[in-house]
Structure formats: structure tokens, C-alpha cells
Design a protein around this motif. Structure first.
Motif, mmCIF file in Angstrom:
data_model
loop_
_atom_site.group_PDB
_atom_site.id
_atom_site.type_symbol
_atom_site.label_atom_id
_atom_site.label_comp_id
_atom_site.label_asym_id
_atom_site.label_seq_id
_atom_site.Cartn_x
_atom_site.Cartn_y
_atom_site.Cartn_z
ATOM 1 N N VAL A 197 0.835 -1.203 0.000
ATOM 2 C CA VAL A 197 0.000 0.000 0.000
ATOM 3 C C VAL A 197 0.868 1.250 0.000
ATOM 4 N N VAL A 198 0.286 2.323 -0.503
ATOM 5 C CA VAL A 198 0.906 3.650 -0.420
ATOM 6 C C VAL A 198 0.224 4.392 0.716
ATOM 7 N N GLU A 199 1.028 4.933 1.604
ATOM 8 C CA GLU A 199 0.515 5.767 2.682
ATOM 9 C C GLU A 199 1.180 7.133 2.553
ATOM 10 N N ASP A 200 0.448 8.183 2.882
ATOM 11 C CA ASP A 200 1.027 9.519 2.767
ATOM 12 C C ASP A 200 2.132 9.757 3.777
ATOM 13 N N ASP A 201 1.886 9.455 5.031
ATOM 14 C CA ASP A 201 2.823 9.812 6.087
ATOM 15 C C ASP A 201 3.387 8.580 6.785
ATOM 16 N N ALA A 202 4.688 8.653 7.071
ATOM 17 C CA ALA A 202 5.378 7.578 7.776
ATOM 18 C C ALA A 202 5.182 7.727 9.279
ATOM 19 N N PRO A 203 5.298 6.623 10.021
ATOM 20 C CA PRO A 203 5.160 6.705 11.478
ATOM 21 C C PRO A 203 6.339 7.406 12.146
ATOM 22 N N LEU B 34 -2.932 -12.842 9.137
ATOM 23 C CA LEU B 34 -3.172 -11.673 8.289
ATOM 24 C C LEU B 34 -2.036 -11.531 7.281
ATOM 25 N N PRO B 35 -2.311 -10.911 6.144
ATOM 26 C CA PRO B 35 -1.251 -10.732 5.152
ATOM 27 C C PRO B 35 -0.103 -9.881 5.688
ATOM 28 N N ASP B 36 1.101 -10.167 5.174
ATOM 29 C CA ASP B 36 2.214 -9.267 5.400
ATOM 30 C C ASP B 36 1.830 -7.927 4.798
ATOM 31 N N HIS B 37 2.398 -6.868 5.340
ATOM 32 C CA HIS B 37 2.003 -5.518 4.945
ATOM 33 C C HIS B 37 3.251 -4.716 4.585
ATOM 34 N N ILE B 38 3.307 -4.253 3.349
ATOM 35 C CA ILE B 38 4.383 -3.373 2.908
ATOM 36 C C ILE B 38 3.782 -1.991 2.682
ATOM 37 N N SER B 39 4.320 -1.013 3.396
ATOM 38 C CA SER B 39 3.890 0.379 3.225
ATOM 39 C C SER B 39 4.989 1.150 2.510
ATOM 40 N N ILE B 40 4.600 1.950 1.551
ATOM 41 C CA ILE B 40 5.508 2.866 0.866
ATOM 42 C C ILE B 40 5.033 4.271 1.220
ATOM 43 N N TYR B 41 5.918 5.070 1.819
ATOM 44 C CA TYR B 41 5.525 6.368 2.370
ATOM 45 C C TYR B 41 5.802 7.505 1.385
ATOM 46 N N ARG B 42 4.734 7.983 0.797
ATOM 47 C CA ARG B 42 4.778 8.979 -0.261
ATOM 48 C C ARG B 42 5.495 10.262 0.151
ATOM 49 N N ASN B 43 5.069 10.899 1.217
ATOM 50 C CA ASN B 43 5.625 12.204 1.584
ATOM 51 C C ASN B 43 7.098 12.127 1.955
#
Length: 113
Positions: free
Chosen positions: A34-40, A64-73
Motif C-alpha cells: 500500500v501507499v501511505e502519505d505519512d510515515a510513522p 493476516l497478510p504481510d504488509h508493505i507500506s511505501i511512504y509517499r511524503n
């Protein structure tokens, strides 16, 4: 900071996924990207959360599925040109997918990811 619409950024992530060899993507199991705007946290470009394929055993099932986040900002913040964004998205996508295959940060950083 360079500006790229979320839709265009998501397209770049899709294009980066298309560069991953099919023999690898065919073996990816139970993972969502998934693409997320902001990173933690500041400076984090992507994040893999899950159980790498190298650590899965007979016990692995019904999770649950593994989750890959790509942080846009965060990616846009470190890039000066659209070409930089294309390169950084590709590097980040490959980096996080590599974690799914059990490859650690040390190896990835030594090899440019």
C-alpha cells in the motif's frame, strides 16, 4: 519538496512492482503493498511488517497478510526531481519486498537498496 499526485505516485509504485522479476512475484504469498502519505517516523521511506518467507513453517496459516507500506511524503521530501522519485520508489519497493524474502537491511544497504 517535489509534488506528485497520489495517483501518479501509486502508478510509480505499480511500475516499480513490474520491474520485479516474475519468478519472484509468483512466490510472494499473503502480502499486500500500500501507499501511505505519512510515515510513522521521519525518514522512513517504506516498512515491511510480517513473517518473511524464510521464517514460515508448518505453523504458518490463517494469519493476516504481510504488509508493505511505501511512504509517499517521505520519498517526495528527499527527492529533487521526478526522475529521483522514480528511482527512490523503485529502490524502496525492492527493499521492502526483499524483507518479505528474508533479506536483511545490512545486505540491502551493501547492495544499494
Amino acid at each position: 519538496m517535489i509534488e506528485i499526485s497520489r495517483e501518479s505516485f501509486e502508478d510509480l509504485v505499480s511500475e516499480a512492482l513490474d520491474t520485479v522479476p516474475p519468478e519472484l512475484t509468483r512466490t510472494m504469498r499473503n502480502v499486500v503493498i500500500v501507499v501511505e502519505d505519512d510515515a510513522p517516523e521521519p525518514g522512513l521511506l517504506g516498512l515491511y511488517q510480517g513473517v518473511p518467507l524464510t521464517e514460515r513453517g508448518d505453523w504458518y496459516g490463517g494469519v493476516l497478510p504481510d504488509h508493505i507500506s511505501i511512504y509517499r511524503n517521505e520519498i517526495l521530501r528527499i527527492c529533487e526531481t521526478e526522475a529521483d522519485v522514480v528511482d527512490e520508489v523503485r529502490i524502496t519497493v525492492v527493499h521492502e519486498i526483499a524483507h518479505h524474502f528474508g533479506i536483511d537491511d545490512d545486505w540491502l544497504h551493501q547492495h544499494g537498496y
